[in-house]
Scaffold this motif. Structure first.
Motif, PDB file in Angstrom:
ATOM      1  N   THR A  43     -31.485  27.066 -25.433  1.00 31.66           N
ATOM      2  CA  THR A  43     -32.105  26.455 -24.258  1.00 31.66           C
ATOM      3  C   THR A  43     -32.821  27.514 -23.429  1.00 31.66           C
ATOM      4  O   THR A  43     -32.747  28.703 -23.712  1.00 31.66           O
ATOM      5  CB  THR A  43     -31.054  25.764 -23.369  1.00 31.66           C
ATOM      6  N   LYS A  44     -33.450  27.042 -22.378  1.00 31.43           N
ATOM      7  CA  LYS A  44     -34.065  27.979 -21.438  1.00 31.43           C
ATOM      8  C   LYS A  44     -32.961  28.746 -20.724  1.00 31.43           C
ATOM      9  O   LYS A  44     -31.829  28.283 -20.613  1.00 31.43           O
ATOM     10  CB  LYS A  44     -34.910  27.219 -20.423  1.00 31.43           C
ATOM     11  N   VAL A  58     -29.103  16.923 -25.263  1.00 33.70           N
ATOM     12  CA  VAL A  58     -29.433  16.662 -23.853  1.00 33.70           C
ATOM     13  C   VAL A  58     -29.297  17.927 -23.003  1.00 33.70           C
ATOM     14  O   VAL A  58     -29.155  17.839 -21.794  1.00 33.70           O
ATOM     15  CB  VAL A  58     -28.560  15.525 -23.262  1.00 33.70           C
ATOM     16  N   ALA A  59     -29.341  19.080 -23.635  1.00 39.32           N
ATOM     17  CA  ALA A  59     -29.164  20.348 -22.920  1.00 39.32           C
ATOM     18  C   ALA A  59     -30.217  20.488 -21.823  1.00 39.32           C
ATOM     19  O   ALA A  59     -31.408  20.378 -22.076  1.00 39.32           O
ATOM     20  CB  ALA A  59     -29.260  21.514 -23.889  1.00 39.32           C
ATOM     21  N   SER A  89     -25.140  26.029 -17.797  1.00 38.39           N
ATOM     22  CA  SER A  89     -24.873  24.589 -17.760  1.00 38.39           C
ATOM     23  C   SER A  89     -24.422  24.077 -19.126  1.00 38.39           C
ATOM     24  O   SER A  89     -23.492  23.282 -19.231  1.00 38.39           O
ATOM     25  CB  SER A  89     -26.117  23.837 -17.296  1.00 38.39           C
ATOM     26  N   THR A  90     -25.065  24.540 -20.157  1.00 37.66           N
ATOM     27  CA  THR A  90     -24.730  24.102 -21.511  1.00 37.66           C
ATOM     28  C   THR A  90     -23.339  24.584 -21.915  1.00 37.66           C
ATOM     29  O   THR A  90     -22.565  23.840 -22.515  1.00 37.66           O
ATOM     30  CB  THR A  90     -25.790  24.625 -22.500  1.00 37.66           C
ATOM     31  N   LEU A 144     -19.747  26.645 -29.638  1.00 35.89           N
ATOM     32  CA  LEU A 144     -20.824  25.664 -29.678  1.00 35.89           C
ATOM     33  C   LEU A 144     -21.649  25.726 -28.393  1.00 35.89           C
ATOM     34  O   LEU A 144     -22.871  25.618 -28.425  1.00 35.89           O
ATOM     35  CB  LEU A 144     -20.232  24.263 -29.873  1.00 35.89           C
ATOM     36  N   GLY A 145     -20.964  25.913 -27.258  1.00 33.53           N
ATOM     37  CA  GLY A 145     -21.668  26.062 -25.985  1.00 33.53           C
ATOM     38  C   GLY A 145     -22.561  27.286 -25.975  1.00 33.53           C
ATOM     39  O   GLY A 145     -23.688  27.249 -25.477  1.00 33.53           O
ATOM     40  N   LEU A 146     -22.071  28.393 -26.535  1.00 33.36           N
ATOM     41  CA  LEU A 146     -22.891  29.602 -26.624  1.00 33.36           C
ATOM     42  C   LEU A 146     -24.080  29.393 -27.556  1.00 33.36           C
ATOM     43  O   LEU A 146     -25.190  29.857 -27.287  1.00 33.36           O
ATOM     44  CB  LEU A 146     -22.044  30.785 -27.102  1.00 33.36           C
ATOM     45  N   PHE A 147     -23.855  28.692 -28.659  1.00 36.18           N
ATOM     46  CA  PHE A 147     -24.936  28.397 -29.591  1.00 36.18           C
ATOM     47  C   PHE A 147     -26.020  27.552 -28.923  1.00 36.18           C
ATOM     48  O   PHE A 147     -27.201  27.876 -28.988  1.00 36.18           O
ATOM     49  CB  PHE A 147     -24.367  27.682 -30.817  1.00 36.18           C
ATOM     50  N   TYR A 148     -25.598  26.475 -28.269  1.00 37.45           N
ATOM     51  CA  TYR A 148     -26.567  25.623 -27.577  1.00 37.45           C
ATOM     52  C   TYR A 148     -27.225  26.360 -26.413  1.00 37.45           C
ATOM     53  O   TYR A 148     -28.400  26.170 -26.127  1.00 37.45           O
ATOM     54  CB  TYR A 148     -25.912  24.343 -27.065  1.00 37.45           C
TER      55      TYR A 148
END
Length: 172
Positions: free
Chosen positions: A57-58, A148-149, A64-65, A49-53
């Motif tokens: 993102t930028k 909130v990424a 950070s995500t 999920l972190g990799l997906f988000y």
């Protein structure tokens, strides 16, 4: 063939020398294996999920995500073993929350996590049930952080996750 095993509690010896052993719960090894695999898959969903988000993102917010997702799992795991399991499943609390009877996983029936079963899952040990539920408690707040990424500090996220898991996830 029979794929179950019988968990035996400790034998008790009376003053007359008779040994009696109380039969424990019948655990199903197939259910145990499935719960372990399911918990592992949910745990792997968290960094995924972190990799997906991070991919949405930028570039400067990707790490950070990913850290937020993995940090969420770590924080909720500590909270869950500290008092989250007790708030979610211990008897004697309020209408929407449990008591602190199982604080730090203590005072369970027989006080042994591997030979007692949870009433909601009678064919697996309480310990596995706790791990399985912990993984879902960990990925749930990680789902929130996609919105909130890049706009939330890590310390603020840590405090939010601890409070959210304690006040929102565990009671319900």
């Amino acid at each position: 063939g029979d794929i179950s095993r019988r968990a035996m509690s400790e034998s008790a010896t009376s003053s007359s020398g008779e040994t009696s052993s109380a039969e424990g719960v019948v655990f199903n090894t197939g259910d145990e294996a499935w719960i372990i695999v399911s918990a592992a898959l949910v745990m792997l969903m968290t960094p995924g999920l972190g990799l997906f988000y991070g991919g949405m993102t930028k570039r400067k917010n990707a790490i950070s995500t990913i850290m937020q997702s993995i940090g969420t799992l770590a924080i909720v795991t500590l909270q869950w073993w500290f008092w989250g399991y007790s708030l979610a499943f211990a008897p004697g609390g309020g209408r929407f929350y449990g008591s602190l009877k199982y604080f730090l996983f203590l005072n369970l029936d027989g006080n042994n996590l591997l030979t007692t079963a949870h009433p909601n899952a009678p064919t697996i040990p309480n310990f596995l049930y706790g791990i399985y539920q912990c993984m879902f408690a960990g990925i749930t707040p990680a789902l929130i952080f996609g919105s909130v990424a890049g706009r939330l500090r890590f310390r603020t996220m840590c405090v939010f996750v601890w409070l959210w898991a304690t006040l929102v996830y565990c009671p319900v």
